[in-house]
Design an enzyme around this catalytic site. Structure first.
Site, PDB file in Angstrom:
ATOM      1  N   ARG A 127      52.462  34.824  47.596  1.00 42.19           N
ATOM      2  CA  ARG A 127      51.245  34.269  47.572  1.00 42.19           C
ATOM      3  C   ARG A 127      51.334  33.012  46.701  1.00 42.19           C
ATOM      4  O   ARG A 127      50.743  31.828  46.802  1.00 42.19           O
ATOM      5  CB  ARG A 127      50.230  35.177  47.006  1.00 42.19           C
ATOM      6  N   ARG A 144      50.211  41.616  34.200  1.00 39.19           N
ATOM      7  CA  ARG A 144      49.245  42.055  35.142  1.00 39.19           C
ATOM      8  C   ARG A 144      49.342  43.574  35.539  1.00 39.19           C
ATOM      9  O   ARG A 144      48.202  44.020  35.552  1.00 39.19           O
ATOM     10  CB  ARG A 144      48.844  41.070  36.121  1.00 39.19           C
TER      11      ARG A 144
HETATM   12  N1  ADP Z   1      36.704  42.270  35.134  1.00 41.92           N
HETATM   13  C1  ADP Z   1      37.586  41.347  34.567  1.00 41.92           C
HETATM   14  N2  ADP Z   1      37.581  41.697  33.174  1.00 41.92           N
HETATM   15  C2  ADP Z   1      38.514  40.789  32.586  1.00 41.92           C
HETATM   16  N3  ADP Z   1      39.203  39.698  32.756  1.00 41.92           N
HETATM   17  C3  ADP Z   1      39.154  39.506  34.505  1.00 41.92           C
HETATM   18  C4  ADP Z   1      38.225  40.436  35.161  1.00 41.92           C
HETATM   19  N4  ADP Z   1      38.504  39.985  36.548  1.00 41.92           N
HETATM   20  C5  ADP Z   1      39.229  38.854  36.525  1.00 41.92           C
HETATM   21  N5  ADP Z   1      39.767  38.751  35.077  1.00 41.92           N
HETATM   22  C6  ADP Z   1      40.550  37.782  34.611  1.00 41.92           C
HETATM   23  O1  ADP Z   1      41.307  37.063  35.986  1.00 41.92           O
HETATM   24  C7  ADP Z   1      42.511  37.158  36.453  1.00 41.92           C
HETATM   25  C8  ADP Z   1      42.768  37.303  37.931  1.00 41.92           C
HETATM   26  O2  ADP Z   1      41.934  38.399  38.314  1.00 41.92           O
HETATM   27  P1  ADP Z   1      42.039  38.516  40.130  1.00 41.92           P
HETATM   28  O3  ADP Z   1      41.666  37.137  40.631  1.00 41.92           O
HETATM   29  O4  ADP Z   1      40.974  39.614  40.207  1.00 41.92           O
HETATM   30  O5  ADP Z   1      43.295  39.122  40.167  1.00 41.92           O
HETATM   31  P2  ADP Z   1      43.922  39.949  41.429  1.00 41.92           P
HETATM   32  O6  ADP Z   1      42.954  39.816  42.457  1.00 41.92           O
HETATM   33  O7  ADP Z   1      45.450  39.651  41.638  1.00 41.92           O
HETATM   34  O8  ADP Z   1      44.026  41.417  40.990  1.00 41.92           O
HETATM   35  C9  ADP Z   1      43.056  38.644  35.582  1.00 41.92           C
HETATM   36  O9  ADP Z   1      44.195  38.615  35.094  1.00 41.92           O
HETATM   37  C10 ADP Z   1      42.087  38.202  34.159  1.00 41.92           C
HETATM   38  O10 ADP Z   1      42.613  37.452  33.266  1.00 41.92           O
HETATM   39 MG    MG Z   2      41.852  39.072  43.942  1.00 46.39          MG
END
Ligand code: ADP
Ligand code: MG
Length: 189
Positions: A127, A144
């Site tokens: 990605r 992460r």
């Molecule tokens: N519920 C949450 N609480 C705290 N930080 C968040 C939350 N959702 C997203 N983030 C922040 O956004 C980043 C990317 O999230 P996301 O797009 O959901 O990643 P993925 O889909 O790869 O799991 C996280 O690593 C964090 O820094």
């Molecule tokens: Mg996502």
């Protein structure tokens, strides 16, 4: 329908969230997308969260909880919603529960996308080449994954005990995973 989709980074939450939301006519609400849009737009929130996201850490709960509660209060979420990327730790679970019960609402199901850890990293690195997300580099991915394992994975047991968990095999074609999700949700209804 009031749904959550949970899974490790790279599990395919965002991809499947769009299909599920379209199918049920509910908004897909992604905290990650919201933060990224704010970074892109140069807002105060964006400035606050950029370094945290780039490192792969969690944005502070007070910030995230408020954004989600505001969003859930908008009219298009009144009849249902799908949350992608929230809650991400047990504190956020309690904040969401508090909001829902204060409004006489409850979750219908929590879709848990299951994918092998080795496959996850490969997907994220792929990605990175396509979307160029700032947090899709090897060092941030490792963090992460650690954050997911220590803070988010415990939510699976929590929602299983609450009788809400719908585990779905997240490996295979996108359309196959989607069909598995729909049959699993239909089987509950
Ligand atoms: N519920 C949450 N609480 C705290 N930080 C968040 C939350 N959702 C997203 N983030 C922040 O956004 C980043 C990317 O999230 P996301 O797009 O959901 O990643 P993925 O889909 O790869 O799991 C996280 O690593 C964090 O820094
Ligand atoms: Mg996502």
């Amino acid at each position: 329908m009031r749904l959550l989709i949970i899974g490790a980074p790279g599990a395919g939450k965002g991809t499947q969230a769009s299909s599920i939301a379209e199918h049920y006519g509910i908004p897909a609400i992604s905290t990650g997308d919201t933060f990224r849009a704010n970074i892109k737009g140069g807002t105060e929130l964006g400035k606050k969260v950029k370094a945290i996201m780039d490192a792969g850490d969690l944005v502070p709960d007070v910030v995230t909880d408020e954004i989600v509660v505001d969003r859930l209060g908008q009219s298009d979420a009144a009849e249902g919603f799908l949350l992608d990327g929230y809650p991400r730790n047990l504190h956020q679970v309690e904040a969401l529960d508090g909001y829902l019960s204060a409004n006489g609402l409850a979750l219908d199901a929590v879709v848990s996308l299951e994918v092998d850890p080795e496959l996850l990293t490969a997907r994220l690195l792929k990605r990175a080449q396509i979307e160029g997300r700032a947090d899709d580099n090897e060092e941030t991915i490792r963090n992460r994954m650690d954050v997911y394992t220590s803070q988010t994975a415990p939510l699976i047991d929590h929602y299983r005990q609450a009788g809400l968990l719908v585990p779905v095999d997240g490996v295979g074609e996108i359309s196959d995973v989607r069909d598995r999700i729909f049959s699993a949700l239909d089987a509950r209804a």
